[in-house]
Write a protein that holds these residues in place. Sequence first.
Motif, PDB file in Angstrom:
ATOM      1  N   PRO A  18     -42.201 -11.469 -45.242  1.00  0.00           N
ATOM      2  CA  PRO A  18     -42.268 -10.216 -45.916  1.00  0.00           C
ATOM      3  C   PRO A  18     -44.176 -10.535 -46.207  1.00  0.00           C
ATOM      4  N   PHE A  19     -44.334 -11.127 -47.147  1.00  0.00           N
ATOM      5  CA  PHE A  19     -45.935 -11.106 -47.043  1.00  0.00           C
ATOM      6  C   PHE A  19     -46.676 -10.969 -46.082  1.00  0.00           C
ATOM      7  N   GLY A  20     -46.409 -11.679 -44.892  1.00  0.00           N
ATOM      8  CA  GLY A  20     -47.293 -12.064 -44.074  1.00  0.00           C
ATOM      9  C   GLY A  20     -47.152 -10.716 -43.258  1.00  0.00           C
ATOM     10  N   ALA A 160     -45.737  -2.039 -48.256  1.00  0.00           N
ATOM     11  CA  ALA A 160     -46.235  -3.035 -48.986  1.00  0.00           C
ATOM     12  C   ALA A 160     -44.534  -3.249 -48.929  1.00  0.00           C
ATOM     13  N   LEU A 161     -43.703  -2.339 -48.959  1.00  0.00           N
ATOM     14  CA  LEU A 161     -42.489  -2.519 -49.288  1.00  0.00           C
ATOM     15  C   LEU A 161     -41.448  -2.277 -48.371  1.00  0.00           C
ATOM     16  N   VAL A 162     -41.446  -1.929 -46.600  1.00  0.00           N
ATOM     17  CA  VAL A 162     -40.525  -2.690 -46.283  1.00  0.00           C
ATOM     18  C   VAL A 162     -40.611  -3.262 -45.459  1.00  0.00           C
ATOM     19  N   PRO A 163     -40.982  -4.919 -45.499  1.00  0.00           N
ATOM     20  CA  PRO A 163     -40.667  -5.795 -45.111  1.00  0.00           C
ATOM     21  C   PRO A 163     -39.494  -6.628 -45.652  1.00  0.00           C
ATOM     22  N   PHE A 164     -39.737  -6.368 -47.185  1.00  0.00           N
ATOM     23  CA  PHE A 164     -38.456  -6.186 -48.346  1.00  0.00           C
ATOM     24  C   PHE A 164     -37.233  -5.918 -47.792  1.00  0.00           C
ATOM     25  N   MET A 165     -37.536  -4.623 -46.718  1.00  0.00           N
ATOM     26  CA  MET A 165     -35.612  -4.223 -46.264  1.00  0.00           C
ATOM     27  C   MET A 165     -35.140  -4.914 -45.986  1.00  0.00           C
ATOM     28  N   PRO A 166     -35.323  -5.487 -44.796  1.00  0.00           N
ATOM     29  CA  PRO A 166     -34.248  -6.760 -44.346  1.00  0.00           C
ATOM     30  C   PRO A 166     -33.985  -8.323 -45.520  1.00  0.00           C
ATOM     31  N   TRP A 167     -34.699  -8.336 -46.251  1.00  0.00           N
ATOM     32  CA  TRP A 167     -34.244  -9.518 -47.314  1.00  0.00           C
ATOM     33  C   TRP A 167     -33.114  -8.853 -48.325  1.00  0.00           C
ATOM     34  N   LEU A 168     -33.377  -7.227 -48.732  1.00  0.00           N
ATOM     35  CA  LEU A 168     -32.358  -6.355 -48.954  1.00  0.00           C
ATOM     36  C   LEU A 168     -30.921  -6.514 -48.247  1.00  0.00           C
ATOM     37  N   THR A 169     -31.140  -6.153 -47.247  1.00  0.00           N
ATOM     38  CA  THR A 169     -29.665  -6.211 -46.353  1.00  0.00           C
ATOM     39  C   THR A 169     -29.855  -7.144 -45.419  1.00  0.00           C
ATOM     40  N   PRO A 170     -28.560  -7.558 -45.371  1.00  0.00           N
ATOM     41  CA  PRO A 170     -27.401  -7.765 -46.944  1.00  0.00           C
ATOM     42  C   PRO A 170     -27.654  -8.279 -47.045  1.00  0.00           C
ATOM     43  N   TYR A 205     -37.825  -8.676 -39.059  1.00  0.00           N
ATOM     44  CA  TYR A 205     -37.001  -9.155 -38.030  1.00  0.00           C
ATOM     45  C   TYR A 205     -35.290  -8.934 -38.444  1.00  0.00           C
ATOM     46  N   PRO A 206     -34.356  -8.790 -37.620  1.00  0.00           N
ATOM     47  CA  PRO A 206     -33.115  -7.643 -38.740  1.00  0.00           C
ATOM     48  C   PRO A 206     -32.988  -8.566 -40.023  1.00  0.00           C
ATOM     49  N   GLY A 207     -32.218  -8.104 -40.495  1.00  0.00           N
ATOM     50  CA  GLY A 207     -31.194  -8.970 -42.177  1.00  0.00           C
ATOM     51  C   GLY A 207     -30.525 -10.373 -41.733  1.00  0.00           C
ATOM     52  N   GLU A 208     -29.824  -9.789 -40.371  1.00  0.00           N
ATOM     53  CA  GLU A 208     -29.108 -10.972 -40.391  1.00  0.00           C
ATOM     54  C   GLU A 208     -30.004 -12.299 -40.012  1.00  0.00           C
TER      55      GLU A 208
END
Lengths: 224, 246
Positions: A18-20, A160-170, A205-208
Amino acid sequence: MAEEIKKGLVLLDFWVSPFGQRCRIALAEKGLPYEYSEQELLGTKSELLLRSNPIHKKIPVLIHDGRPVNESLVILNYLEEAFPDAPPLLPADPYARAQARFWAAYSDKVYEVGSRLWKTKGEAQSQARAEMLQVLGNLDGELGEKPFFAGEKFGFVDLALVPFMPWLTPSFERYGGFSVAEVAPRLAAWADRCMERESVAKTLYPGEKVDEFITLLKKKYGIE
Amino acid sequence: MMKRNLTTHHSATLSAMERQEEDEDRVKLFGFWSSPYVYKVEWALRIKGIQYDYIEENLENKSDQLLEYNPVHKKVPVLIYQGKPIAESEVILEFIDEAWKHHGDRILPEDPYDRAMARFWVRFGKDTLSPPIWKWFTTQGQEQEAAYAAAVEQLQILEKELDGKRFFAGEKMGLVDLSLGPFSYIIPIYEEITGVKLIKEEKLPSLLAWMDNFLNSSIVREHLPPMDKLKLRCQAIREAFLKNTN
């Protein structure tokens, strides 16, 4: 023989980082061409990576005309300043910029706390869960009714935040037993809104897929 | 007479408004006497020649104002600018440099790459150097030895970066100096309390010289925490940590 300095931008990165992804989204938003260089992180690190980031040996590393810049938020600030003619991601006003830098740095907590959710169990995991709910609540509160963190325009804090969303969900949701849509509904809607942007949709990438990767990491580190 | 009343009323109202504006315009800083993060901000304000009101917080009984201004972290320092809060020392330092761009010396360099390097070293100080130093100070035995070795390793990296320069930023101090600056008085205190030397002349001569340059600079020597009081506080902190692990 002197090594020729490669002109332009090279990004040393790892596909799911997500940092990349923060850097990739910023480069896309700014319309800056660059060479993407996938790094082997789970095996042997490349000589280029070790040479470019000898202290931390981590990605992302942005190499500009042969000179390396490390750390995603440092890279984001660098892109703002080194390419002043490209569309800005930070506001012009010093106070607004300070707020953006504060919240961009704070967004690191999603990953930091989230990682503890899948790496730990019992008391440590409960603590991480409680912290995560606070972090999401703070972010949801800061966003408020605005479409994006700075207002009408997609900007620094959003990317800065949005790349963490696929890590959050699911993933983080499952490990922590919570739902972003429930605890931070405005943030959930904001994430969908961000995905409508080409730079974000093409980078994340998708959360899955992220979930698969976490499972792989758990196996590799022998975490149950 | 009507006119005079109106004028009087008008100027009284203006005064109240002006006074409120002036009050809001005054830069304020919420701090705590021993916090190195607060000192970084204060040195930066001094570099820029900015007057400010200082509010000492009792960290064991935080004021409603502080909690309102920094609800996310509930920490000091918090800078109040035109009535609006800014938290986190790194963010505050960059803000000070931008808001008062034409006052005093620049805190960050002009060149984008140099700025990126400065920000990298600030992070290094926070994420890579501080933890082992803290661990070394708050543990004993094998754990302490391991932390000591790790701290020396990171200090050697800094030594290489400093490479005999007067300050990390060159001839005048800058962001990295302000950020790492508190180590110049904290490390000697830790060394005194633990009885162990962390920064040895043979191994880290540039750093040792830098600590001296920093402490003796006009900005810093005018404003340092009370050392005896700080030493007692550090001592108590070490004792509390050692007690907890036994």
